[in-house]
Scaffold this active site. Structure first.
Site, mmCIF file in Angstrom:
data_model
loop_
_atom_site.group_PDB
_atom_site.id
_atom_site.type_symbol
_atom_site.label_atom_id
_atom_site.label_comp_id
_atom_site.label_asym_id
_atom_site.label_seq_id
_atom_site.Cartn_x
_atom_site.Cartn_y
_atom_site.Cartn_z
ATOM 1 N N GLN A 1 0.714 -0.924 -0.362
ATOM 2 C CA GLN A 1 -0.113 0.026 -0.408
ATOM 3 C C GLN A 1 0.782 1.407 0.011
ATOM 4 O O GLN A 1 0.121 2.244 -0.270
ATOM 5 C CB GLN A 1 -0.441 -0.024 1.617
ATOM 6 C CG GLN A 1 -1.664 -1.179 0.863
ATOM 7 C CD GLN A 1 -3.241 -1.187 0.181
ATOM 8 O OE1 GLN A 1 -2.950 -0.302 -0.601
ATOM 9 N NE2 GLN A 1 -3.586 -2.195 -0.086
ATOM 10 N N LYS B 1 -1.245 -2.615 -8.024
ATOM 11 C CA LYS B 1 -2.060 -1.489 -6.843
ATOM 12 C C LYS B 1 -1.249 -0.344 -7.298
ATOM 13 O O LYS B 1 -1.170 1.321 -6.853
ATOM 14 C CB LYS B 1 -1.921 -1.707 -5.358
ATOM 15 C CG LYS B 1 -2.712 -2.630 -4.767
ATOM 16 C CD LYS B 1 -2.372 -3.061 -3.423
ATOM 17 C CE LYS B 1 -2.439 -4.132 -3.249
ATOM 18 N NZ LYS B 1 -3.669 -4.490 -3.270
ATOM 19 N N CYS C 1 -9.054 -8.877 4.168
ATOM 20 C CA CYS C 1 -7.145 -9.948 4.276
ATOM 21 C C CYS C 1 -7.394 -9.061 5.789
ATOM 22 O O CYS C 1 -5.467 -9.668 5.706
ATOM 23 C CB CYS C 1 -6.937 -10.100 3.220
ATOM 24 S SG CYS C 1 -7.332 -10.586 2.035
#
Ligand code: C6P
Length: 422
Positions: free
Chosen positions: A219, A242, A380
């Site tokens: 992230q 991502k 998750c």
């Protein structure tokens, strides 16, 4: 829908020139889509980001004009594909500011990167009675591989706690470190809470005791300028999808001396220097960890994504994303019965929330009817859900192509959720 930059309160106003979101959005073809007859509002970026035309074209271009295998052919196509593939590695090196391009291993994504480290570095260095330290906010990808390793070796997984804002308790973390700790593996940014962890301090604390550190950057690389040399981390992971790149491609950064000492992960073609039935000698890094035909098109797509971010300026994007975060946090906090989960001082533009009496799946389903894509569920990160005493959350994750107007649409949608679901 208008896509202008909105004037916000002075404390949150961007410094310098306004970010031209309307222009940026034109690079992302899918953002013009309609869902259930409404303009798409894509707030599921932490699950996977949309791809700019440049990335889509780079992949397509490989199949149209360069399709061949890499590291294996003497013909023109193969040599040029190899060159493009290695150029993408150099781009990744510069993106993370790694000292050498051979410290970049192409993998499928963060999940594979962490499994690779657990399965090689971990298997070699973690023995019965040893410990691996993670944090309470980890994604399953940074829990399960270590659990599997600890189970196999008779080692112990230790978990550093967090406070109610979702911040790591650094003092408690440090207390867990000791002569038995063989590795620290923590996330740089939480996919649920948005917390940006104090990774410099984490690394300093661990290194004072000669403990290597893996950072899960799935992230973070999207929102934070990563400099693996300045951080001095030992391993860093990136998921290309991502980062506006294709699915099925990612990066593992590892310090050369660690990668060189690690046994290979997968066996097969390209990871060897010679093979006989009696003995196989392994290739040098990075090839030692890239067995078999790699995801060449994906790698070139990831290279294009890195070029795109370089041109955009990750810091400019991050500044604008922070504006979106402030605006959305303020707007969502005003909705009666809505509680934000994850209120760390240092936060990336990820907002998880729960609504009194409503299941996140129902919230997500009503929002979907309004064209709004959010993620609902445990993300998750089931142990983190347990820590906050919720089974699931709704998550809106915002990036540089999102707009203030889209946040207004989300707020409207959430009022509708309340009207419909009670
Ligand atoms: N998180 C999310 O919706 P992969 O799937 O290998 O690209 O990345 C796994 C992963 C590891 N660590 C963190 C912090 C992550 O956020 C993710 C992926 C997505 O939050 C899909 S579950």
């Amino acid at each position: 829908m208008a896509t202008t930059t909105r004037e916000v309160t002075p404390t949150t106003k961007p410094a310098g020139a306004a970010f031209d979101v309307a222009r940026i959005r034109r690079d992302f073809p899918i953002l013009k889509a309609k869902v259930h007859g409404k303009p798409l509002v894509y707030f599921d970026n932490a699950a996977t980001a949309q791809k700019p035309r440049q990335v889509i074209e780079a992949e397509q271009q490989f199949y149209l004009s360069l399709c061949s295998n890499v590291h294996r052919g003497v013909h023109w196509l193969s040599e040029n594909a190899t060159q493009a593939y290695e150029e993408a590695r150099a781009k990744a090196q510069h993106f993370l500011n790694a000292a050498e391009s051979r410290e970049i291993i192409f993998v499928r994504g963060t999940t594979e990167a962490i499994n690779l480290v657990a399965g090689t570095y971990g298997r070699k260095n973690v023995q019965a009675g040893d410990e691996v330290v993670i944090s309470a906010m980890e994604h399953h990808s940074n829990i399960v591989p270590w659990q599997m390793l600890c189970e196999e070796k008779g080692a112990k997984l230790r978990v550093a706690p967090i406070n109610d804002r979702g911040e790591l308790l650094l003092e408690e973390f440090e207390k867990l470190l000791g002569p038995r700790t063989k590795l620290v593996a923590v996330t740089h940014v939480s996919n649920v809470l948005g917390t940006i962890n104090p990774v410099r301090q984490i690394i300093e604390m661990a290194h004072r005791q000669s403990i290597p550190v893996l950072l899960d950057g799935a992230q973070a690389a999207v929102h934070v300028k990563v400099d693996v040399c300045a951080l001095d981390c030992d391993f860093y992971t990136v998921s290309g999808h991502k980062l506006y790149g294709p699915t099925g491609i990612g990066l593992l950064y590892g310090k050369a001396k660690l990668l060189e000492a690690m046994p290979p992960y997968h066996g097969g073609g390209d990871m060897i220097s010679s093979v006989s039935f009696e003995k196989t000698l392994y290739n040098v890094i990075p090839c030692k960890f890239e067995a078999g035909t790699p995801n060449i098109a994906g790698t070139l797509g990831l290279g294009a994504a890195i070029d795109y971010l370089d041109a955009l300026g990750l810091e400019n994007a991050a500044r604008y994303e922070h504006q979106l975060l402030m605006y959305a946090t303020d707007a969502l906090s005003r909705i009666p019965g809505l509680r934000i989960v994850g209120t760390a001082k240092e936060k990336a533009s990820v907002i998880s929330f729960v609504m009194d009496g409503l299941h996140p799946h129902d919230v997500g389903t009503v929002l979907d009817q309004e064209g709004i894509a959010v993620r609902t569920g445990h993300h998750c990160a089931q142990p983190l859900m347990d820590r906050f005493g919720v089974p699931a959350t709704t998550r809106a994750s915002l990036v540089f192509y999102n707009t203030f107007e889209e946040i207004d649409v989300l707020v409207k949608g959430l009022h509708k959720v309340r009207e419909i679901l009670g």
